[in-house]
Design an enzyme around this catalytic site. Structure first.
Site, mmCIF file in Angstrom:
data_model
loop_
_atom_site.group_PDB
_atom_site.id
_atom_site.type_symbol
_atom_site.label_atom_id
_atom_site.label_comp_id
_atom_site.label_asym_id
_atom_site.label_seq_id
_atom_site.Cartn_x
_atom_site.Cartn_y
_atom_site.Cartn_z
ATOM 1 N N SER A 101 13.534 21.393 -16.390
ATOM 2 C CA SER A 101 12.471 21.910 -17.332
ATOM 3 C C SER A 101 12.681 23.454 -17.593
ATOM 4 O O SER A 101 13.598 23.333 -17.689
ATOM 5 C CB SER A 101 12.087 22.673 -15.740
ATOM 6 O OG SER A 101 10.939 23.391 -15.519
ATOM 7 N N HIS A 106 0.721 -1.399 -0.178
ATOM 8 C CA HIS A 106 -0.047 -0.515 -0.260
ATOM 9 C C HIS A 106 0.723 1.300 0.018
ATOM 10 O O HIS A 106 0.186 2.497 0.800
ATOM 11 C CB HIS A 106 -1.369 0.402 1.289
ATOM 12 C CG HIS A 106 -1.325 -1.560 1.338
ATOM 13 N ND1 HIS A 106 -2.703 -1.927 0.798
ATOM 14 C CD2 HIS A 106 -1.501 -1.780 2.273
ATOM 15 C CE1 HIS A 106 -2.988 -2.613 1.098
ATOM 16 N NE2 HIS A 106 -2.721 -3.443 1.946
#
Ligand code: ARG
Length: 460
Positions: free
Chosen positions: A276, A155
């Site tokens: 970026s 999980h």
């Protein structure tokens, strides 16, 4: 003029030609198509269906066409409709009436089937080799990191202690199954459809076993209706490729997480990262994200293909011309992803300190603490509850289990003794997980040896 113009009074509409033609994409089959034709002509000559001298002439000319196509000297025009017609038209241009004998006892239906199978066999072998290279990189990585402790998750919550090697070997095993799936599909598709004719074979005394041998097929397709209309092998391979991409996508997801600042378990090499346009600090895992994204294309190919085949009556239907482009796309996608992915994994840096730090928090030794009590005689369910309370207490005072004093431990159970600290240390947690398949060095070494033996058995 169309090859089939005899039956018609008019030419086809121009737009029909455009929609009908597959040459723009099935030109990819030119090698397979000519190789298939050479085998067919050889067989026709040997069986006396056409004169040996004519067979020889056809074969010679086909070899010339192959060389010219390889050199890009022959234009592919939609007037030729598909690669099969294109080669035949070129052959007839070169050697006249003799060229017109090649299509004896053959149809485009078995021709396209033979081309597709040969093409898929070749591509499967290439992809298989690429997966084997990735497995090798994972094994190398694992060998270096059998002592690199990291938390393993369920999980996405820290769960139990593992090592980076254990992780790498999990992916190696997944990829091993991908190799086996491809090999399995390969063996099943290794059948020669040539000689199935349009759908019901031929009255000519052909020898299908002989063309199978010439073309490197293990067997012949046993039923001619099935032979020309079967595309199961494509579905099986697309399914294997979709599963492979699912594996790469899961791995990509972990890589993306691991190189985030929140984890910083790994650092990707500059050559396999991007920046970026606006944020100067960014180093993005675009390759992993692209691989994760491209898995969608490959699933799409599988779904598209299943849908095309659904409800088609026997035998060939023109719908089946739609079988190629998406397969090519899936194959190109997988072949574009695998080598880059392999190099990205091969060049990434592992940040063992951060992995260890993450493993130290999150109580991944809680199971070990319960197991310690079990070994001292307490039933597991009871030990589980005691450790649950201990963890709760630790959270409230912002400590880890190993930071408690023995006295604190004893307030939860008298069973605790000084040896608890050794039992719950991360190192012990990993090294005592000696069960087969587990993360201890001994267990992972065995996994590495097994995958190495697998790789060895696949080495040519
Ligand atoms: N271009 C066709 C295809 O890709 C070849 C088979 C054509 N056969 C036919 N009967 N029209 O499927």
């Amino acid at each position: 003029m169309k090859l089939w113009s005899g039956r018609f009074d008019k030419n086809t509409d121009k737009l029909v030609d455009e929609l009908n033609a597959s040459i723009t994409f099935d030109k990819r089959f030119y090698k397979e198509d000519i190789t298939g034709s050479i085998a067919h002509a050889t067989m026709l000559g040997r069986q006396g269906i056409i004169a040996q001298a004519e067979a020889d002439k056809i074969i010679e000319a086909l070899k010339g066409i192959m060389a010219d196509m390889e050199a890009g000297k022959i234009p592919f025009n939609i007037e030729d409709e598909d690669i099969h017609m294109c080669v035949e038209a070129e052959l007839t241009r070169r050697i006249g009436d003799t060229g017109k004998r090649l299509h004896t006892a053959r149809s485009r239906n078995d021709q396209v089937a033979v081309d597709f199978r040969m093409y898929m066999k070749k591509e499967v072998l290439e992809i298989r080799a690429m997966i084997l290279s990735l497995i090798e990189v994972l094994v190398n990585m694992a060998e270096k990191h059998t002592g690199t402790i990291m938390p393993a998750y369920t999980h996405l919550q820290r769960a139990q202690p593992s090592t980076f090697a254990h992780y790498m070997m999990a992916y190696a095993n997944m990829l091993k199954r991908d190799v086996l799936r491809l090999e399995d599909a390969y063996d099943r598709m290794d059948e020669n459809p040539l000689g199935c004719g349009a759908l019901c074979g031929t009255t000519h005394p052909i020898d299908r076993a002989y063309t199978a041998e010439l073309l490197g097929f293990a067997r012949v397709c046993e039923n001619s209706l099935d032979g020309v209309s079967d595309r199961d092998y494509v579905i099986e391979i697309l399914s294997a490729l979709a599963t492979l991409m699912m594996h790469l996508s899961r791995f990509s997801e972990e890589i993306i997480l691991w190189c985030s600042w929140e984890f910083k378990f790994i650092e990707l090499d500059d050559a396999y990262s991007t920046g970026s346009s606006i944020m100067p600090q960014k180093k993005n895992p675009d390759i992993a994200e692209l691989v994760r994204g491209k898995s969608g294309r490959v699933y799409g190919s599988l779904m598209g293909f299943l849908t095309i085949m659904k409800g088609l009556p026997l035998a060939y239907n023109k719908d089946m011309q739609e079988d190629k482009e998406q397969v090519f796309d899936a194959i190109d996608t997988v072949k574009a992803c695998l080598p880059v992915f392999t190099a990205m994994v091969d060049t990434m840096t592992v940040n063992a300190d951060n992995m260890y730090k993450a493993a130290s928090r999150g109580f991944i030794n809680a199971t070990d603490c319960a197991d310690y009590m079990v070994k001292k005689g307490m039933p597991f369910r009871e030990a589980y509850t005691v450790v649950g309370r201990l963890v709760n207490h630790c959270i409230s005072i912002d400590k880890t289990l190993e930071q408690l004093t023995l006295e604190e431990f004893k307030t939860f159970s008298e069973i605790f003794e000084a040896d608890v600290f050794e039992a719950i240390s991360l190192r012990t947690g990993v090294e005592m997980r000696l069960s087969q398949g587990g993360p201890s060095k001994a267990s992972v070494d065995a996994q590495i040896a097994s995958i190495k033996a697998f790789l060895e058995s696949k080495a040519e």
